[in-house]
Motif scaffolding. Structure first.
Motif, PDB file in Angstrom:
ATOM      1  N   SER A  55       9.680  57.207  32.420  1.00  0.00           N
ATOM      2  CA  SER A  55       9.318  58.552  31.700  1.00  0.00           C
ATOM      3  C   SER A  55      10.771  58.802  31.207  1.00  0.00           C
ATOM      4  O   SER A  55      11.219  59.895  31.842  1.00  0.00           O
ATOM      5  CB  SER A  55       8.669  59.409  32.393  1.00  0.00           C
ATOM      6  OG  SER A  55       9.305  59.876  33.506  1.00  0.00           O
ATOM      7  N   PRO A  56      11.237  58.416  30.057  1.00  0.00           N
ATOM      8  CA  PRO A  56      12.480  58.654  29.378  1.00  0.00           C
ATOM      9  C   PRO A  56      12.430  60.252  28.814  1.00  0.00           C
ATOM     10  O   PRO A  56      11.269  60.665  28.314  1.00  0.00           O
ATOM     11  CB  PRO A  56      12.781  57.722  28.123  1.00  0.00           C
ATOM     12  CG  PRO A  56      11.261  57.168  27.881  1.00  0.00           C
ATOM     13  CD  PRO A  56      10.517  57.268  29.111  1.00  0.00           C
ATOM     14  N   GLN A  57      13.333  60.831  29.063  1.00  0.00           N
ATOM     15  CA  GLN A  57      13.485  62.382  28.553  1.00  0.00           C
ATOM     16  C   GLN A  57      14.223  62.140  27.577  1.00  0.00           C
ATOM     17  O   GLN A  57      15.688  62.317  27.505  1.00  0.00           O
ATOM     18  CB  GLN A  57      13.855  63.367  29.721  1.00  0.00           C
ATOM     19  CG  GLN A  57      12.769  63.212  30.854  1.00  0.00           C
ATOM     20  CD  GLN A  57      11.463  64.021  30.958  1.00  0.00           C
ATOM     21  OE1 GLN A  57      11.433  64.975  30.474  1.00  0.00           O
ATOM     22  NE2 GLN A  57      10.406  63.156  31.038  1.00  0.00           N
ATOM     23  N   PHE A 123      29.629  64.255  17.560  1.00  0.00           N
ATOM     24  CA  PHE A 123      28.900  63.834  18.818  1.00  0.00           C
ATOM     25  C   PHE A 123      27.416  64.646  18.512  1.00  0.00           C
ATOM     26  O   PHE A 123      26.580  64.240  19.151  1.00  0.00           O
ATOM     27  CB  PHE A 123      29.681  64.403  19.815  1.00  0.00           C
ATOM     28  CG  PHE A 123      30.591  63.343  20.623  1.00  0.00           C
ATOM     29  CD1 PHE A 123      30.251  62.399  21.363  1.00  0.00           C
ATOM     30  CD2 PHE A 123      31.914  63.392  20.166  1.00  0.00           C
ATOM     31  CE1 PHE A 123      31.121  61.502  21.602  1.00  0.00           C
ATOM     32  CE2 PHE A 123      32.721  62.315  20.405  1.00  0.00           C
ATOM     33  CZ  PHE A 123      32.177  61.582  21.244  1.00  0.00           C
ATOM     34  N   VAL A 124      27.451  65.591  17.845  1.00  0.00           N
ATOM     35  CA  VAL A 124      26.049  66.015  17.392  1.00  0.00           C
ATOM     36  C   VAL A 124      25.564  65.170  16.648  1.00  0.00           C
ATOM     37  O   VAL A 124      24.168  65.033  17.324  1.00  0.00           O
ATOM     38  CB  VAL A 124      26.344  67.567  16.635  1.00  0.00           C
ATOM     39  CG1 VAL A 124      24.843  67.972  15.858  1.00  0.00           C
ATOM     40  CG2 VAL A 124      27.005  68.712  17.596  1.00  0.00           C
ATOM     41  N   MET A 125      25.822  64.434  15.693  1.00  0.00           N
ATOM     42  CA  MET A 125      25.319  63.442  15.121  1.00  0.00           C
ATOM     43  C   MET A 125      24.833  62.448  15.884  1.00  0.00           C
ATOM     44  O   MET A 125      23.713  61.739  15.804  1.00  0.00           O
ATOM     45  CB  MET A 125      26.134  62.669  13.948  1.00  0.00           C
ATOM     46  CG  MET A 125      26.444  63.863  12.828  1.00  0.00           C
ATOM     47  SD  MET A 125      27.668  63.408  11.737  1.00  0.00           S
ATOM     48  CE  MET A 125      27.034  61.769  11.231  1.00  0.00           C
ATOM     49  N   MET A 126      25.542  61.802  16.947  1.00  0.00           N
ATOM     50  CA  MET A 126      25.444  60.975  17.711  1.00  0.00           C
ATOM     51  C   MET A 126      24.217  61.387  18.683  1.00  0.00           C
ATOM     52  O   MET A 126      23.473  60.510  18.887  1.00  0.00           O
ATOM     53  CB  MET A 126      26.872  60.569  18.763  1.00  0.00           C
ATOM     54  CG  MET A 126      26.374  59.432  19.711  1.00  0.00           C
ATOM     55  SD  MET A 126      27.974  59.076  20.706  1.00  0.00           S
ATOM     56  CE  MET A 126      27.391  57.762  21.605  1.00  0.00           C
ATOM     57  N   SER A 127      24.183  62.463  19.229  1.00  0.00           N
ATOM     58  CA  SER A 127      23.193  62.912  20.194  1.00  0.00           C
ATOM     59  C   SER A 127      21.525  63.089  19.323  1.00  0.00           C
ATOM     60  O   SER A 127      20.829  62.516  19.885  1.00  0.00           O
ATOM     61  CB  SER A 127      23.377  64.277  20.788  1.00  0.00           C
ATOM     62  OG  SER A 127      23.556  65.413  19.556  1.00  0.00           O
ATOM     63  N   LEU A 128      21.877  63.509  17.918  1.00  0.00           N
ATOM     64  CA  LEU A 128      20.501  63.406  17.273  1.00  0.00           C
ATOM     65  C   LEU A 128      20.086  61.948  17.046  1.00  0.00           C
ATOM     66  O   LEU A 128      18.820  61.819  17.048  1.00  0.00           O
ATOM     67  CB  LEU A 128      20.911  64.156  15.906  1.00  0.00           C
ATOM     68  CG  LEU A 128      20.907  65.543  15.974  1.00  0.00           C
ATOM     69  CD1 LEU A 128      21.447  66.130  14.566  1.00  0.00           C
ATOM     70  CD2 LEU A 128      19.841  66.319  16.451  1.00  0.00           C
ATOM     71  N   MET A 130      20.775  59.388  19.052  1.00  0.00           N
ATOM     72  CA  MET A 130      20.142  58.963  20.185  1.00  0.00           C
ATOM     73  C   MET A 130      18.885  59.682  20.437  1.00  0.00           C
ATOM     74  O   MET A 130      17.901  58.584  21.029  1.00  0.00           O
ATOM     75  CB  MET A 130      21.097  59.133  21.204  1.00  0.00           C
ATOM     76  CG  MET A 130      22.585  58.429  21.127  1.00  0.00           C
ATOM     77  SD  MET A 130      22.445  56.628  21.448  1.00  0.00           S
ATOM     78  CE  MET A 130      22.764  56.694  23.245  1.00  0.00           C
ATOM     79  N   GLY A 131      18.648  60.702  20.423  1.00  0.00           N
ATOM     80  CA  GLY A 131      17.549  61.415  21.049  1.00  0.00           C
ATOM     81  C   GLY A 131      16.253  61.001  20.110  1.00  0.00           C
ATOM     82  O   GLY A 131      15.082  60.736  20.490  1.00  0.00           O
ATOM     83  N   ILE A 132      16.555  60.751  18.717  1.00  0.00           N
ATOM     84  CA  ILE A 132      15.300  60.328  17.732  1.00  0.00           C
ATOM     85  C   ILE A 132      15.161  58.884  17.697  1.00  0.00           C
ATOM     86  O   ILE A 132      13.892  58.445  17.937  1.00  0.00           O
ATOM     87  CB  ILE A 132      15.697  60.837  16.281  1.00  0.00           C
ATOM     88  CG1 ILE A 132      15.643  62.378  16.082  1.00  0.00           C
ATOM     89  CG2 ILE A 132      14.650  60.167  15.341  1.00  0.00           C
ATOM     90  CD1 ILE A 132      16.390  62.714  14.838  1.00  0.00           C
ATOM     91  N   GLY A 133      16.158  58.280  17.897  1.00  0.00           N
ATOM     92  CA  GLY A 133      16.159  56.623  17.646  1.00  0.00           C
ATOM     93  C   GLY A 133      15.503  56.274  19.037  1.00  0.00           C
ATOM     94  O   GLY A 133      14.580  55.291  19.027  1.00  0.00           O
TER      95      GLY A 133
END
Length: 295
Positions: A55-57, A123-128, A130-133
């Motif tokens: 269950s990834p979060q 890193f905001v771009m990177m986190s978005l 990663m989160g969406i992808g």
């Protein structure tokens, strides 16, 4: 001041190859990883559970991205970017043209702010990404991707995310202090990079060395020195965000001395990091005001 900040951002971003390989590589690398993981999840049925777990979060994935700018490897990239930003002014002789028209304190302050905000943006771009992808990859694997959106989840996530982003900004400032001091004395990009990397590498190593030395020499006061190092306080804040408790790396050594390990709070660590930044930037400003740029 806003025009000076805008000019500094454009100057940093204008070094396309440097910024590309030392800063934009993070969101671009995340995008490449997301595409690869999504393709593997699409063509291999058992890849998703193996890679993500049951269950990834999305909350954990987006917050964990901020671990990179606060560890040694991430700081190495940022040291290179900082060295180019500061030492480049000496090596290319641009200080001589800028300083007569601007106050020296403003020039240095804007450089720190511009660097910090650009790193946070990357890193905001990177986190978005990663989160969406990774959410897309999890769905392709048939896995649940929680937690479900709610005010409570968003409130907890927003607080932790903002704190991690702020910690990354602080880490950039501390890293920039090392590289800027090196650049002021070396006056070359390569020298700034090498000396800056030395500071970034030696400081956390020194903190770890002090702990066993305190035990061998029966000097428990050395453990108190560790509490005031930047690396320990960065780790302590990360531990509070991710594990809801203080960093306990030194706890064993306190217990071996028969002492109760201190439970440093987030407020304590933020205060220590703020002192490091103020003293470091203050020293840079003091030296820069007295430096002969024409020599």
């Amino acid at each position: 001041m806003l025009n000076l900040y805008r000019a500094e951002v454009l100057k940093i971003v204008g070094n396309r190859w440097v910024v590309g390989f030392l800063l934009w590589i993070f969101p671009m690398g995340a995008l490449g990883l997301v595409v690869l993981i999504s393709l593997l999840a699409l063509f291999f049925d058992d890849f998703g559970p193996t890679f993500f777990g049951p269950s990834p979060q999305w909350t954990d994935l987006m917050i964990n991205v901020w671990n990179f700018p606060t560890n040694i490897l991430g700081q190495m990239f940022l040291t290179g970017l900082t060295a180019v930003t500061f030492a480049g002014e000496y090596q290319w002789g641009t200080w001589k043209n800028i300083i007569p028209r601007q106050h020296r304190m403003a020039l240095i302050g804007v450089k720190f702010v511009a660097l910090g905000t650009l790193v946070v943006l990357a890193f905001v771009m990177m986190s978005l990404i990663m989160g969406i992808g990774f959410g897309i990859a999890a769905i392709l694997s048939g896995l649940p991707y929680g937690p479900a959106l709610s005010m409570a989840v968003l409130r907890d996530f927003g607080g932790d995310y903002a704190l991690q982003a702020f910690l990354a900004f602080i880490t950039v400032l501390i890293t920039a202090v090392y590289a800027a001091l090196a650049a002021m004395f070396m006056r070359s990009i390569l020298g700034g990079v090498l000396v800056g990397l030395g500071f970034v590498t030696i400081e956390p190593i020194t903190a770890f060395v002090l702990m066993p030395v305190s035990l061998m020499m029966e000097w428990p006061w050395l453990l108190q020195i560790v509490r005031f190092t930047p690396s320990h306080n960065v780790s302590n804040i990360v531990s509070w965000v991710q594990h809801d408790g203080p960093d306990n790396v030194a706890a064993t050594f306190y217990e071996m001395h028969g002492l109760i390990p201190p439970a440093d709070t987030i407020g304590f660590s933020l205060t220590i990091l703020a002192i490091w930044i103020m003293v470091g930037i203050g020293l840079i400003l003091w030296l820069f005001e007295r430096q002969d740029i024409a020599s």
